[in-house]
Design an enzyme around this catalytic site. Sequence first.
Site, PDB file in Angstrom:
ATOM      1  N   HIS A  27      58.540 -23.990  -0.862  1.00 41.69           N
ATOM      2  CA  HIS A  27      58.519 -25.370  -1.196  1.00 41.69           C
ATOM      3  C   HIS A  27      58.650 -26.224   0.089  1.00 41.69           C
ATOM      4  O   HIS A  27      59.644 -26.495   0.539  1.00 41.69           O
ATOM      5  CB  HIS A  27      59.196 -25.942  -2.100  1.00 41.69           C
ATOM      6  CG  HIS A  27      58.631 -27.262  -3.025  1.00 41.69           C
ATOM      7  ND1 HIS A  27      58.562 -28.311  -2.393  1.00 41.69           N
ATOM      8  CD2 HIS A  27      57.957 -27.157  -4.208  1.00 41.69           C
ATOM      9  CE1 HIS A  27      57.947 -29.247  -3.362  1.00 41.69           C
ATOM     10  NE2 HIS A  27      57.740 -28.393  -4.221  1.00 41.69           N
TER      11      HIS A  27
ATOM     12  N   HIS B 298      45.961 -26.542  -4.465  1.00 39.56           N
ATOM     13  CA  HIS B 298      45.477 -27.872  -3.893  1.00 39.56           C
ATOM     14  C   HIS B 298      43.953 -27.454  -3.679  1.00 39.56           C
ATOM     15  O   HIS B 298      43.258 -28.606  -3.377  1.00 39.56           O
ATOM     16  CB  HIS B 298      46.186 -28.106  -2.719  1.00 39.56           C
ATOM     17  CG  HIS B 298      47.639 -28.689  -3.087  1.00 39.56           C
ATOM     18  ND1 HIS B 298      47.848 -29.666  -3.952  1.00 39.56           N
ATOM     19  CD2 HIS B 298      48.880 -28.283  -2.735  1.00 39.56           C
ATOM     20  CE1 HIS B 298      49.019 -29.641  -4.441  1.00 39.56           C
ATOM     21  NE2 HIS B 298      49.724 -28.916  -3.705  1.00 39.56           N
TER      22      HIS B 298
ATOM     23  N   ASN C  64      49.690 -20.238  -1.990  1.00 42.53           N
ATOM     24  CA  ASN C  64      49.541 -21.098  -2.978  1.00 42.53           C
ATOM     25  C   ASN C  64      48.307 -21.823  -2.944  1.00 42.53           C
ATOM     26  O   ASN C  64      47.807 -22.507  -1.915  1.00 42.53           O
ATOM     27  CB  ASN C  64      50.672 -21.873  -3.248  1.00 42.53           C
ATOM     28  CG  ASN C  64      50.268 -22.676  -4.544  1.00 42.53           C
ATOM     29  OD1 ASN C  64      49.459 -23.315  -4.572  1.00 42.53           O
ATOM     30  ND2 ASN C  64      51.402 -23.055  -5.095  1.00 42.53           N
TER      31      ASN C  64
ATOM     32  N   GLU D  20      53.052 -19.336 -11.503  1.00 44.69           N
ATOM     33  CA  GLU D  20      54.259 -20.223 -11.557  1.00 44.69           C
ATOM     34  C   GLU D  20      54.063 -21.050 -13.014  1.00 44.69           C
ATOM     35  O   GLU D  20      52.602 -21.620 -13.182  1.00 44.69           O
ATOM     36  CB  GLU D  20      54.047 -21.232 -10.502  1.00 44.69           C
ATOM     37  CG  GLU D  20      54.584 -20.782  -9.148  1.00 44.69           C
ATOM     38  CD  GLU D  20      54.771 -21.724  -8.056  1.00 44.69           C
ATOM     39  OE1 GLU D  20      54.615 -22.858  -8.285  1.00 44.69           O
ATOM     40  OE2 GLU D  20      54.755 -21.467  -7.130  1.00 44.69           O
TER      41      GLU D  20
ATOM     42  N   GLU E  37      63.392 -17.615  -6.460  1.00 47.09           N
ATOM     43  CA  GLU E  37      62.775 -18.107  -5.307  1.00 47.09           C
ATOM     44  C   GLU E  37      63.495 -19.387  -5.021  1.00 47.09           C
ATOM     45  O   GLU E  37      63.958 -20.090  -5.975  1.00 47.09           O
ATOM     46  CB  GLU E  37      61.430 -18.546  -5.614  1.00 47.09           C
ATOM     47  CG  GLU E  37      60.774 -19.202  -4.510  1.00 47.09           C
ATOM     48  CD  GLU E  37      59.238 -19.715  -4.780  1.00 47.09           C
ATOM     49  OE1 GLU E  37      58.501 -19.136  -5.556  1.00 47.09           O
ATOM     50  OE2 GLU E  37      58.719 -20.780  -4.306  1.00 47.09           O
TER      51      GLU E  37
ATOM     52  N   HIS F  47      49.947 -22.552  -9.868  1.00 42.48           N
ATOM     53  CA  HIS F  47      50.835 -22.862 -10.785  1.00 42.48           C
ATOM     54  C   HIS F  47      50.088 -23.634 -12.229  1.00 42.48           C
ATOM     55  O   HIS F  47      49.333 -24.523 -11.643  1.00 42.48           O
ATOM     56  CB  HIS F  47      51.769 -24.235 -10.264  1.00 42.48           C
ATOM     57  CG  HIS F  47      52.601 -24.892 -11.042  1.00 42.48           C
ATOM     58  ND1 HIS F  47      53.384 -25.758 -10.526  1.00 42.48           N
ATOM     59  CD2 HIS F  47      53.101 -24.724 -12.354  1.00 42.48           C
ATOM     60  CE1 HIS F  47      54.313 -26.372 -11.670  1.00 42.48           C
ATOM     61  NE2 HIS F  47      53.932 -25.677 -12.629  1.00 42.48           N
TER      62      HIS F  47
ATOM     63  N   ARG G 220      46.722 -30.440 -14.054  1.00 38.03           N
ATOM     64  CA  ARG G 220      46.352 -31.497 -13.031  1.00 38.03           C
ATOM     65  C   ARG G 220      45.261 -30.714 -12.035  1.00 38.03           C
ATOM     66  O   ARG G 220      44.724 -31.407 -11.221  1.00 38.03           O
ATOM     67  CB  ARG G 220      47.417 -32.034 -12.546  1.00 38.03           C
ATOM     68  CG  ARG G 220      48.185 -31.441 -11.845  1.00 38.03           C
ATOM     69  CD  ARG G 220      49.299 -32.353 -10.998  1.00 38.03           C
ATOM     70  NE  ARG G 220      50.198 -33.068 -11.828  1.00 38.03           N
ATOM     71  CZ  ARG G 220      51.176 -33.472 -11.718  1.00 38.03           C
ATOM     72  NH1 ARG G 220      51.614 -33.449 -10.359  1.00 38.03           N
ATOM     73  NH2 ARG G 220      52.040 -34.037 -12.547  1.00 38.03           N
TER      74      ARG G 220
ATOM     75  N   THR H 263      56.647 -29.941  -7.768  1.00 35.53           N
ATOM     76  CA  THR H 263      58.011 -29.625  -8.478  1.00 35.53           C
ATOM     77  C   THR H 263      59.067 -30.141  -7.701  1.00 35.53           C
ATOM     78  O   THR H 263      59.408 -29.795  -6.469  1.00 35.53           O
ATOM     79  CB  THR H 263      58.239 -28.191  -8.341  1.00 35.53           C
ATOM     80  OG1 THR H 263      56.620 -27.546  -8.645  1.00 35.53           O
ATOM     81  CG2 THR H 263      59.096 -27.484  -9.270  1.00 35.53           C
TER      82      THR H 263
ATOM     83  N   ARG I  12      50.107 -25.830 -14.487  1.00 35.80           N
ATOM     84  CA  ARG I  12      50.963 -26.924 -15.006  1.00 35.80           C
ATOM     85  C   ARG I  12      50.212 -27.400 -16.536  1.00 35.80           C
ATOM     86  O   ARG I  12      49.182 -26.990 -17.008  1.00 35.80           O
ATOM     87  CB  ARG I  12      50.787 -28.207 -14.234  1.00 35.80           C
ATOM     88  CG  ARG I  12      51.217 -27.936 -12.742  1.00 35.80           C
ATOM     89  CD  ARG I  12      51.286 -29.331 -12.196  1.00 35.80           C
ATOM     90  NE  ARG I  12      52.289 -30.217 -12.889  1.00 35.80           N
ATOM     91  CZ  ARG I  12      53.373 -30.415 -12.143  1.00 35.80           C
ATOM     92  NH1 ARG I  12      53.676 -29.909 -11.027  1.00 35.80           N
ATOM     93  NH2 ARG I  12      54.241 -31.261 -12.662  1.00 35.80           N
TER      94      ARG I  12
HETATM   95  N1  PXP Z   1      57.115 -22.520  -4.833  1.00 37.57           N
HETATM   96  C1  PXP Z   1      57.073 -23.133  -5.856  1.00 37.57           C
HETATM   97  C2  PXP Z   1      57.969 -22.829  -7.021  1.00 37.57           C
HETATM   98  C3  PXP Z   1      56.261 -24.246  -5.983  1.00 37.57           C
HETATM   99  O1  PXP Z   1      56.364 -25.057  -7.121  1.00 37.57           O
HETATM  100  C4  PXP Z   1      55.546 -24.779  -4.971  1.00 37.57           C
HETATM  101  C5  PXP Z   1      54.471 -26.071  -5.042  1.00 37.57           C
HETATM  102  O2  PXP Z   1      53.663 -25.684  -6.033  1.00 37.57           O
HETATM  103  C6  PXP Z   1      55.585 -23.965  -3.658  1.00 37.57           C
HETATM  104  C7  PXP Z   1      56.449 -22.853  -3.593  1.00 37.57           C
HETATM  105  C8  PXP Z   1      54.488 -24.246  -2.528  1.00 37.57           C
HETATM  106  O3  PXP Z   1      54.913 -25.557  -2.049  1.00 37.57           O
HETATM  107  P1  PXP Z   1      54.110 -26.133  -1.030  1.00 37.57           P
HETATM  108  O4  PXP Z   1      52.856 -26.408  -1.476  1.00 37.57           O
HETATM  109  O5  PXP Z   1      55.126 -27.311  -0.453  1.00 37.57           O
HETATM  110  O6  PXP Z   1      54.153 -24.969   0.349  1.00 37.57           O
END
Ligand code: PXP
Length: 239
Positions: A191, A10, A7, A70, A151, A43, A49, A101, A45
């Site tokens: 997550h 960030h 992901n 996402e 998931e 994601h 953001r 989330t 949003r």
């Molecule tokens: N899965 C989902 C559905 C999420 O919303 C997120 C956070 O955006 C993640 C996985 C990844 O989480 P993390 O950034 O804490 O690894």
Amino acid sequence: MAGLAVNVDHIATLRQARGTNYPDPMAAAVLAELAGADGIVVHLRQDRRHIQDRDVYLLKKTVASKLILEMAATDEMIKIASDVKPNLVTLVPEKREELTTEGGLDIITHKTIVEKAICALHDQGIEVSLFIDPDPHQINQAREINADMIEIHTGAFCDAVDPEKKDHAFSTVIEAAKKAYQLNLGVNAGHGLCYNTIKRFKGLREIDEFSIGHSIISRAALVGMEKAVADMLKLVKEL
Ligand code: PXP
């Protein structure tokens, strides 16, 4: 062997913090793929953001592995997904005030909206995953409303400090993975996972893919994207 979807939200968080055009999530995605990532996750949003519409469209053109989008189950997002056609949409809950989330999507309470979104995305040939808590009722419902996969939210396990609570949260995740697998649902998990918590999944065959962002991007800020992804991949492939 489990896969790793990285992901890159960030990277966009850093960019948006200064309103610059760098760093670019697309560049991070290229490096993640060069390091061997099995997929790229973003994601989009509703408040935009971090990831912007432009990122999703560009990533669709550049990602060579698979693009996982996402998003909330809103008409606006379904329209964007139908246009972009990612390889997978993961429906997530979204609250404007949250840091990230929090909690899985409650697909029992929001059955009608989620079912409608799944139908609309299936009509466009897009597979749908549901980000849910490790709760057997939610898993049964996912099967019922025709999701392709789930998931499992690993946040409770990752965040628990007390060892007993952590063990309990972990067994809940394992039971959920096994139940979903038996129901013929694809099983992803994510997550809060980091370079330590991922090791607990050793020997578990039911999880197809881990979705990990924050810990990888945090390490990448210090050691570089390719190394951060390669370090995590090694752990995932050894599970
Ligand atoms: N899965 C989902 C559905 C999420 O919303 C997120 C956070 O955006 C993640 C996985 C990844 O989480 P993390 O950034 O804490 O690894």
